[in-house]
Design an enzyme around this catalytic site. Structure first.
Site, mmCIF file in Angstrom:
data_model
loop_
_atom_site.group_PDB
_atom_site.id
_atom_site.type_symbol
_atom_site.label_atom_id
_atom_site.label_comp_id
_atom_site.label_asym_id
_atom_site.label_seq_id
_atom_site.Cartn_x
_atom_site.Cartn_y
_atom_site.Cartn_z
ATOM 1 N N MET A 95 69.355 15.534 97.061
ATOM 2 C CA MET A 95 69.379 16.998 97.114
ATOM 3 C C MET A 95 69.944 17.514 98.432
ATOM 4 O O MET A 95 70.865 18.324 98.450
ATOM 5 C CB MET A 95 67.955 17.552 96.904
ATOM 6 C CG MET A 95 67.399 17.315 95.539
ATOM 7 S SD MET A 95 68.467 17.905 94.213
ATOM 8 C CE MET A 95 68.284 19.664 94.365
ATOM 9 N N ASP A 127 69.257 13.118 109.159
ATOM 10 C CA ASP A 127 68.453 12.164 108.385
ATOM 11 C C ASP A 127 67.961 11.093 109.343
ATOM 12 O O ASP A 127 68.338 11.068 110.516
ATOM 13 C CB ASP A 127 69.298 11.548 107.254
ATOM 14 C CG ASP A 127 68.430 10.960 106.147
ATOM 15 O OD1 ASP A 127 68.331 11.596 105.082
ATOM 16 O OD2 ASP A 127 67.847 9.873 106.343
ATOM 17 N N LYS A 137 56.057 15.850 105.209
ATOM 18 C CA LYS A 137 56.710 17.147 105.418
ATOM 19 C C LYS A 137 55.982 17.932 106.512
ATOM 20 O O LYS A 137 56.609 18.534 107.385
ATOM 21 C CB LYS A 137 56.734 17.961 104.115
ATOM 22 C CG LYS A 137 57.768 17.448 103.077
ATOM 23 C CD LYS A 137 57.894 18.405 101.903
ATOM 24 C CE LYS A 137 58.570 17.816 100.670
ATOM 25 N NZ LYS A 137 59.991 17.913 100.570
ATOM 26 N N SER A 141 59.558 20.352 95.129
ATOM 27 C CA SER A 141 59.469 20.793 93.744
ATOM 28 C C SER A 141 58.032 20.853 93.260
ATOM 29 O O SER A 141 57.795 21.269 92.143
ATOM 30 C CB SER A 141 60.311 19.893 92.830
ATOM 31 O OG SER A 141 60.291 18.573 93.242
ATOM 32 N N HIS A 162 64.136 26.356 95.899
ATOM 33 C CA HIS A 162 64.140 25.214 94.975
ATOM 34 C C HIS A 162 65.462 25.134 94.224
ATOM 35 O O HIS A 162 65.693 25.854 93.254
ATOM 36 C CB HIS A 162 62.953 25.335 94.001
ATOM 37 C CG HIS A 162 62.778 24.130 93.135
ATOM 38 N ND1 HIS A 162 62.628 24.190 91.777
ATOM 39 C CD2 HIS A 162 62.758 22.809 93.458
ATOM 40 C CE1 HIS A 162 62.520 22.973 91.296
ATOM 41 N NE2 HIS A 162 62.587 22.117 92.290
ATOM 42 N N ASN A 164 69.249 20.054 90.348
ATOM 43 C CA ASN A 164 70.182 18.933 90.402
ATOM 44 C C ASN A 164 71.034 18.916 89.129
ATOM 45 O O ASN A 164 70.464 18.993 88.053
ATOM 46 C CB ASN A 164 69.327 17.655 90.502
ATOM 47 C CG ASN A 164 70.145 16.429 90.777
ATOM 48 O OD1 ASN A 164 71.331 16.506 91.066
ATOM 49 N ND2 ASN A 164 69.510 15.287 90.653
ATOM 50 N N ASN A 202 60.556 23.928 85.931
ATOM 51 C CA ASN A 202 60.008 22.601 85.619
ATOM 52 C C ASN A 202 58.755 22.702 84.766
ATOM 53 O O ASN A 202 58.509 21.878 83.896
ATOM 54 C CB ASN A 202 59.696 21.831 86.904
ATOM 55 C CG ASN A 202 60.954 21.255 87.522
ATOM 56 O OD1 ASN A 202 61.996 21.200 86.867
ATOM 57 N ND2 ASN A 202 60.874 20.850 88.766
HETATM 58 P P1 NAI Z 1 65.738 11.438 98.350
HETATM 59 O O1 NAI Z 1 64.706 10.366 98.367
HETATM 60 O O2 NAI Z 1 67.014 11.192 97.638
HETATM 61 O O3 NAI Z 1 66.111 11.840 99.850
HETATM 62 C C1 NAI Z 1 65.195 12.069 100.860
HETATM 63 C C2 NAI Z 1 65.932 11.848 102.179
HETATM 64 O O4 NAI Z 1 65.102 12.315 103.225
HETATM 65 C C3 NAI Z 1 66.245 10.388 102.487
HETATM 66 O O5 NAI Z 1 67.611 10.269 102.806
HETATM 67 C C4 NAI Z 1 65.381 10.062 103.688
HETATM 68 O O6 NAI Z 1 65.985 9.132 104.565
HETATM 69 C C5 NAI Z 1 65.227 11.419 104.328
HETATM 70 N N1 NAI Z 1 64.043 11.583 105.149
HETATM 71 C C6 NAI Z 1 62.760 11.277 104.836
HETATM 72 N N2 NAI Z 1 61.962 11.610 105.842
HETATM 73 C C7 NAI Z 1 62.724 12.132 106.826
HETATM 74 C C8 NAI Z 1 62.488 12.683 108.097
HETATM 75 N N3 NAI Z 1 61.249 12.726 108.594
HETATM 76 N N4 NAI Z 1 63.524 13.130 108.827
HETATM 77 C C9 NAI Z 1 64.761 13.082 108.355
HETATM 78 N N5 NAI Z 1 65.057 12.591 107.134
HETATM 79 C C10 NAI Z 1 64.056 12.122 106.390
HETATM 80 O O7 NAI Z 1 64.989 12.730 97.795
HETATM 81 P P2 NAI Z 1 65.575 13.949 96.928
HETATM 82 O O8 NAI Z 1 65.548 13.579 95.502
HETATM 83 O O9 NAI Z 1 66.811 14.432 97.546
HETATM 84 O O10 NAI Z 1 64.421 15.026 97.130
HETATM 85 C C11 NAI Z 1 64.264 15.745 98.329
HETATM 86 C C12 NAI Z 1 63.380 16.941 98.088
HETATM 87 O O11 NAI Z 1 63.974 17.770 97.095
HETATM 88 C C13 NAI Z 1 61.995 16.605 97.570
HETATM 89 O O12 NAI Z 1 61.083 17.501 98.117
HETATM 90 C C14 NAI Z 1 62.125 16.812 96.055
HETATM 91 O O13 NAI Z 1 60.883 17.107 95.451
HETATM 92 C C15 NAI Z 1 63.063 17.984 96.017
HETATM 93 N N6 NAI Z 1 63.816 18.139 94.777
HETATM 94 C C16 NAI Z 1 64.390 17.073 94.161
HETATM 95 C C17 NAI Z 1 65.146 17.231 92.991
HETATM 96 C C18 NAI Z 1 65.825 16.074 92.350
HETATM 97 O O14 NAI Z 1 66.305 16.229 91.212
HETATM 98 N N7 NAI Z 1 65.925 14.924 93.016
HETATM 99 C C19 NAI Z 1 65.319 18.572 92.402
HETATM 100 C C20 NAI Z 1 64.745 19.642 93.173
HETATM 101 C C21 NAI Z 1 64.005 19.408 94.292
#
Ligand code: NAI
Length: 691
Positions: A324, A343, A403, A425, A446, A449, A496
């Site tokens: 995301m 990141d 978070k 989410s 929010h 994807n 959702n």
């Molecule tokens: P993901 O697992 O693909 O990416 C998370 C990223 O955050 C990773 O690259 C990780 O290295 C980085 N990260 C973790 N802790 C960190 C920190 N302390 N400092 C810097 N970087 C850090 O996760 P995704 O799927 O992108 O989800 C991210 C957020 O978006 C979540 O809150 C999720 O619930 C929300 N979301 C996800 C959707 C989806 O379809 N995947 C849709 C809508 C919201």
């Protein structure tokens, strides 16, 4: 020289004669930022044209006095007011008459186009002898009526076919796509595409010495031949049928029929064009699509309210470069922001840039534009740019403690008035805000994807989020060319929460032995863009499972075993090549059922009514403020059959009482999960009151 013409000032138009006896007719629709062809605008145009018939000038230029464009189309609000097909027909015939009047002026006429020139505006331009369009990225032309469930009605079908030939004209009318001035020139829909500084001179010199009008080459004319038309029409119907069923979307089929039957006779085609549009206009599909257009405008309006309050942000900092965060960053840079992305890992940042290049190449085409957009997207592993950001978006793992920890670290480094957004989410904003010194600065943004495709952003307000920051977030979403939907911070928000019971019901059906393709086909039959099983595979079964697990803590849903076991076996859907379906070259392999298979009669009801029931529950809980916003959210967030006007509109259309009874029957057959929500009471009472 006394030409007999004097300047005339109307409410919406003004007519100005210059020393060369050229008349400049300017449209500046009163009390509106955009020019549209309302009844009042057309009435005045008719008066002006009658005047010019009696006092013919040397030439006429029609142009807009609005900065944003020429004419954006007919006044859509007036489309919903017709009481009968007859009333609609009269209005359309009147429009045709006025455009015919323009076409029949004895002097050369020019439409001088900048910005939007769409629908009725394009039809007006086509009724002029020449069209000159400003060659700039802001100029967009098109005949998008099909998106509202109709086709051009003011003679536009006839004139577009004459100008561009059947293949091009039908293509643009059937897809409703818009195009640039240069593309319009290539398609012969405009005569000249010139830079802004040459527009006026180009118009003058054409009127002084009118050039020969361009005509279609013989081979394009040949395609209009009555012996060829049935073949071409058959091919076009086949192509359209792949995208839209006739029963749901009659307009493209009506357009093809119109051309096929009447293209030999201009007068008759004009008459039949009006009848066809009038029939479509009073039908349910057009009325619902017009409603959806209105809902879209409502959401844009919510974004605009924010624009007035807030100073415009420039720097956006994103933390978390996963699926995301990476795509959000790329999108923000594409929309003009200076973006930094942080990141914990180098390699994730590399992937973000790779994906961004792919997106920009697809969208921007020109390497120079791709390069300048990439310049705005800065990988920032340590997060140096955090301190200058106007907006910070957190998109790290879905874990409340992680978070919160991040918020504690970053808040002291943020600008005092920077807005903090979370893409969570499922975690309540109140929980996350506990980690902040200034909890009022936190709002939920929010995204869905894939970010580049989904038009909606839910703007989540927690108990602490300040009203001003909610407005800032809405304006920000709008500046990203997205539709902001305000929702309260409750599990699953709107989209959702409503989607999940539907997806779970689909998995339950699969567990009962209903073939996957049958389940998907049934949803598509209803009008969904994709079946629920394929949708689950596309979203990712791991993500579906995570959301389902979270929602099952608060809602009456039990997560099907089959979903869990697929995830346990690493079958996550499209991204791993296997989920419910096996994917080949990105496409699911769908096995057709046995010939003698008979699907359960209530299959469609089971899928759709679980959604509808959940929407009622959301309204009762105040997740969104109004039924219209619920419809807008579900249409733009899930693709819910737009021609049905949204789930709430659908239940009203069928009758609340009837849908309620159906839910009760399903509850008896399949149990508690179909029990009508307590929110139904209000709907039943309202229906009874309305008789
Ligand atoms: P993901 O697992 O693909 O990416 C998370 C990223 O955050 C990773 O690259 C990780 O290295 C980085 N990260 C973790 N802790 C960190 C920190 N302390 N400092 C810097 N970087 C850090 O996760 P995704 O799927 O992108 O989800 C991210 C957020 O978006 C979540 O809150 C999720 O619930 C929300 N979301 C996800 C959707 C989806 O379809 N995947 C849709 C809508 C919201």
């Amino acid at each position: 020289m006394d030409t007999g013409i004097s300047n005339k000032i109307y409410r919406h138009w003004w007519l100005e004669q210059d020393e060369e006896n050229l008349v400049w007719l300017h449209l500046d629709k009163a009390d509106s930022s955009t020019n549209t062809l309302s009844e009042a605008v057309l009435t005045e145009l008719e008066d002006a044209l009658n005047y010019l018939h009696h006092h013919p000038p040397r030439g006429l230029v029609i142009r807009s006095a609005k900065e944003n464009g020429f004419i954006a189309g007919a006044d859509i609000g007036e489309f919903t007011c017709f009481e009968s097909q007859h009333a609609a027909l009269e209005a359309i015939q009147r429009g045709q008459r006025i455009f015919n009047l323009l076409e029949s002026l004895s002097c050369p006429t020019i439409a001088l186009i900048h910005g939007y020139c769409l629908g009725g505006g394009m039809e007006l331009a086509l009724a002029c002898r020449y069209r000159i369009a400003e060659d700039s990225p802001e100029t967009r032309l098109g005949l998008p009526e099909v998106r509202l469930g109709i086709h051009p009605g003011f003679g536009g079908t006839v004139r577009a076919l004459e100008a561009a030939g059947p293949l091009t004209a039908l293509n643009i009318m059937l897809t409703g796509r818009s195009f640039s001035a240069r593309a319009a020139k290539k398609m012969r829909l405009v005569d000249y595409a010139v830079p802004e500084r040459h527009l006026l001179n180009a118009a003058r010199s054409i009127l002084r010495t009118p050039p020969k009008q361009t005509t279609l080459p013989w081979w394009l004319k040949l395609l209009n031949h009555r012996l060829l038309r049935p073949w071409i029409a058959k091919y076009m119907v086949k192509t359209v049928a792949k995208k839209a069923v006739r029963a749901h979307y009659p307009a493209p089929y009506a357009l093809i029929d119109l051309w096929r039957h009447y293209a030999d006779d201009r007068e008759q085609m004009l008459r039949e064009e009006a009848v066809s549009v009038a029939n479509l206009l009073v039908g349910k599909t057009a009325q619902n699509l017009i409603r959806v257009f209105g809902l879209q405008e409502t959401l844009k309006g919510l974004g605009r309210e924010g624009e007035q309050q807030a100073s415009k942000p420039k720097y956006v900092h994103i933390i978390g470069a996963g699926v995301m965060g990476g795509d959000i960053a790329a999108w923000c840079a594409l929309q003009g922001y200076q973006v930094s992305i942080q990141d914990r890992e180098h390699k994730t940042l590399g992937r973000v840039i790779q994906r961004a290049v792919g997106l920009y190449r697809k969208r921007l085409k020109k390497p120079r534009l791709v390069a300048t957009t990439l310049d705005r997207l800065m990988p920032d592993l340590p997060g140096y740019a955090l301190a200058r950001a106007d907006i910070v978006i957190e998109a790290i793992f879905e874990d409340a403690e992680v978070k919160q920890q991040l918020f504690r670290e970053i808040e002291p480094q943020m600008k005092a008035d920077a807005l903090l957004c979370t893409n969570t989410s499922s975690i309540p904003l109140e929980t996350l805000a506990e980690a902040l010194e200034k909890p009022a600065r936190l709002v939920g943004l929010h995204f869905f994807n894939p970010v580049a495709k989904m038009p909606l952003i839910e703007i989540v307000h927690g108990q602490n989020s300040s009203a001003e920051n909610m407005l800032r977030a809405r304006a920000f979403a709008k500046s990203l060319s997205r539709l902001p939907l305000p929702v309260s911070s409750s599990p699953g928000f709107l989209v959702n929460r409503v989607l999940m019971p539907y997806l779970i019901e689909a998995v339950v059906l699969a567990e009962e032995g209903v073939p996957l393709k049958v389940i998907d086909d049934e949803a598509i039959e209803f009008g969904m863009p994709m079946g629920p099983i394929e949708l689950a595979d596309t979203v990712g079964l791991d993500i579906c499972l995570k959301v389902a697990d979270i929602l099952s803590q608060d809602m009456d849903i039990s997560v099907p075993e089959r979903l869990r076991s697929l995830v346990d076996r690493g079958r996550l859907g499209r991204k791993t090549g296997r989920g419910f379906y096996t994917f080949k070259k990105g496409q699911p392999l769908k096995t057709p059922p046995n010939k003698d298979y008979i699907p359960p009669v209530d299959l469609q009801e089971r899928l759709i009514l679980r959604m509808v029931n959940e929407v009622i529950a959301c309204l009762r809980d105040g997740v969104v403020e109004t039924p219209d916003l619920a419809d807008a959210g579900i249409i733009f967030g899930t693709g819910f059959a737009p021609f049905r006007g949204g789930p709430v509109h659908y239940l009203q259309d069928r009758g609340a009482q009837q849908v309620y009874k159906m839910l009760q029957q399903l509850e008896q057959r399949y149990g508690q999960r179909f029990a009508p929500d307590s929110g139904w009471q209000a709907w039943l009472e309202q229906e009874a009151d309305n008789g």
